[in-house]
Design a protein around this motif. Structure first.
Motif, PDB file in Angstrom:
ATOM      1  N   THR A 117     -28.530 -15.034  -0.165  1.00  0.00           N
ATOM      2  CA  THR A 117     -29.768 -15.075  -0.794  1.00  0.00           C
ATOM      3  C   THR A 117     -30.989 -14.287  -0.211  1.00  0.00           C
ATOM      4  OG1 THR A 117     -30.832 -17.177   0.036  1.00  0.00           O
ATOM      5  CG2 THR A 117     -29.203 -17.099  -1.999  1.00  0.00           C
ATOM      6  N   GLN A 134     -20.978 -13.701  -7.994  1.00  0.00           N
ATOM      7  CA  GLN A 134     -22.090 -13.631  -9.143  1.00  0.00           C
ATOM      8  C   GLN A 134     -21.944 -15.161 -10.014  1.00  0.00           C
ATOM      9  OE1 GLN A 134     -20.632 -10.516 -12.318  1.00  0.00           O
ATOM     10  NE2 GLN A 134     -22.618 -10.606 -13.000  1.00  0.00           N
ATOM     11  N   HIS A 135     -23.009 -15.497 -10.868  1.00  0.00           N
ATOM     12  CA  HIS A 135     -23.220 -16.705 -11.347  1.00  0.00           C
ATOM     13  C   HIS A 135     -22.872 -16.656 -12.777  1.00  0.00           C
ATOM     14  CE1 HIS A 135     -26.449 -17.179  -7.705  1.00  0.00           C
ATOM     15  NE2 HIS A 135     -25.163 -17.222  -7.390  1.00  0.00           N
ATOM     16  N   ARG A 168     -31.569 -18.385  -7.538  1.00  0.00           N
ATOM     17  CA  ARG A 168     -31.486 -17.121  -8.239  1.00  0.00           C
ATOM     18  C   ARG A 168     -31.715 -17.469  -9.903  1.00  0.00           C
ATOM     19  NH1 ARG A 168     -26.820 -13.000  -6.363  1.00  0.00           N
ATOM     20  NH2 ARG A 168     -27.888 -11.466  -8.333  1.00  0.00           N
ATOM     21  N   GLU A 171     -33.139 -15.263 -12.543  1.00  0.00           N
ATOM     22  CA  GLU A 171     -32.736 -14.326 -13.423  1.00  0.00           C
ATOM     23  C   GLU A 171     -32.175 -14.740 -14.596  1.00  0.00           C
ATOM     24  OE1 GLU A 171     -29.850 -11.897 -11.162  1.00  0.00           O
ATOM     25  OE2 GLU A 171     -30.504 -12.900  -9.324  1.00  0.00           O
ATOM     26  N   LEU A 172     -31.938 -16.117 -14.611  1.00  0.00           N
ATOM     27  CA  LEU A 172     -31.640 -16.402 -16.001  1.00  0.00           C
ATOM     28  C   LEU A 172     -32.787 -16.620 -16.945  1.00  0.00           C
ATOM     29  CD1 LEU A 172     -29.728 -17.849 -18.297  1.00  0.00           C
ATOM     30  CD2 LEU A 172     -29.825 -19.807 -16.809  1.00  0.00           C
ATOM     31  N   SER A 232     -26.426 -14.256 -13.778  1.00  0.00           N
ATOM     32  CA  SER A 232     -27.043 -13.425 -12.552  1.00  0.00           C
ATOM     33  C   SER A 232     -26.483 -12.085 -12.300  1.00  0.00           C
ATOM     34  CB  SER A 232     -26.708 -14.147 -11.202  1.00  0.00           C
ATOM     35  OG  SER A 232     -25.696 -14.170 -10.552  1.00  0.00           O
TER      36      SER A 232
END
Length: 300
Positions: A117, A134-135, A168, A171-172, A232
């Motif tokens: 991060t 990746q999430h 992160r 991003e969502l 993400s």
């Protein structure tokens, strides 16, 4: 293999956990005064050993099965002990205090499944990554309400405290905002097994996790959990080393090269992740700008 278990601990929300994290950092700083400080390679070789910090509750990277430690990093640590020309000692810590302890100088590096991060790169350098991060969102398999990003509007989500997944989340939030939707309540957990226990019991609507552990969970419990869409952009998982130890970073980069060229890395990736990642960067990640360049060029 125990992937989650029902927890009796109270749920910790953002403000409480931030205070706890600050306390952990202060504690780590004070402990550094009395515990041998982390060292770069020359000092490690002089004293004859290094000390790595590992968690044990994040499958398939590090977890306990039938009372014994196992996982990708357990196998990698065994290979590293054969490679290193000094003793390698390991300490098991809960995730919520692990990186603070490494940053505070109590350990030489974090030998665990740590996602890269921006914030962490201001404190740590990372060895060449060994997997995609990746999430994705994970829901209950029988929950027909959640089939797209838009369906996450206002729903309660779970994530591990102090994790890259939490860092992160904006991003969502942006993905939802672009569709006129909004992020729901965020519940933070000490470990992912606790979060997935609450998801299974209906206390959460979804959990966000990285692709490798998400795939492992869903493959082992397909009747209970299902993986949704990416929440993400691309990412990487690797080992953090304090910026004060550039020689150790170079040494660990050499170890990763050895594992890659010998074929052992691909074998362990397939064993634990179900696939190898031949297109991962082969150089350390040292800066936010470099990280952003890598993820913009990645198809992870």
């Amino acid at each position: 293999m125990t992937l989650f278990a029902t927890s009796t601990k109270p749920r910790h929300h953002r403000k409480t956990l931030i205070k706890a994290a600050i306390g952990a950092l202060i504690t780590s700083a004070s402990l550094t005064l009395s515990i041998a400080h982390a060292a770069d390679l020359d000092e490690i070789k002089e004293r004859g050993y290094m000390v790595v910090a590992t968690e044990d509750n994040y499958s398939p990277f590090n977890f306990i099965e039938n009372g014994k430690a196992t996982g990708f990093n357990k196998d990698m640590l065994e290979a590293f002990r054969q490679y290193a020309d000094f003793e390698v000692r390991q300490e098991i810590l809960p995730w919520t205090g692990l990186l603070a302890a490494v940053a505070g100088g109590q350990y030489d590096m974090a030998f665990t499944g740590a996602l890269v991060t921006d914030d962490r790169l201001r404190v740590f350098n990372y060895t060449p990554p060994y997997g995609s991060a990746q999430h994705f969102y994970i829901k209950r398999a029988d929950d027909d309400r959640l089939n797209s990003i838009a369906d996450l509007d206002g729903k309660k989500l779970g994530v591990q405290a102090g994790s890259a997944l939490l860092a992160r989340l904006p991003e969502l939030k942006t993905m939802l905002s672009d569709q006129g939707k909004q992020l729901g309540d965020v519940v933070e957990y000490e470990s992912y097994p606790e979060a997935f226990a609450d998801l299974a019991n209906g206390r959460l609507d979804y959990v966000i996790d990285a692709v490798i552990p998400a795939n492992t969970l869903v493959a082992s419990k397909p009747d209970l959990f299902a993986k949704g869409q990416a929440v993400s952009g691309p990412g990487f998982v690797s080992w953090p080393i304090p910026k004060r130890s550039p020689e150790l970073l170079a040494y660990m980069t050499g170890f990763m090269k050895h594992m890659r060229e010998s074929g052992q890395l691909a074998e362990l990736q397939k064993k634990w992740f179900g696939e190898s990642f031949p297109n991962m960067p082969q150089t350390p990640i040292k800066s936010v700008d470099q990280f952003h360049d890598l993820i913009s060029d990645s198809d992870a």
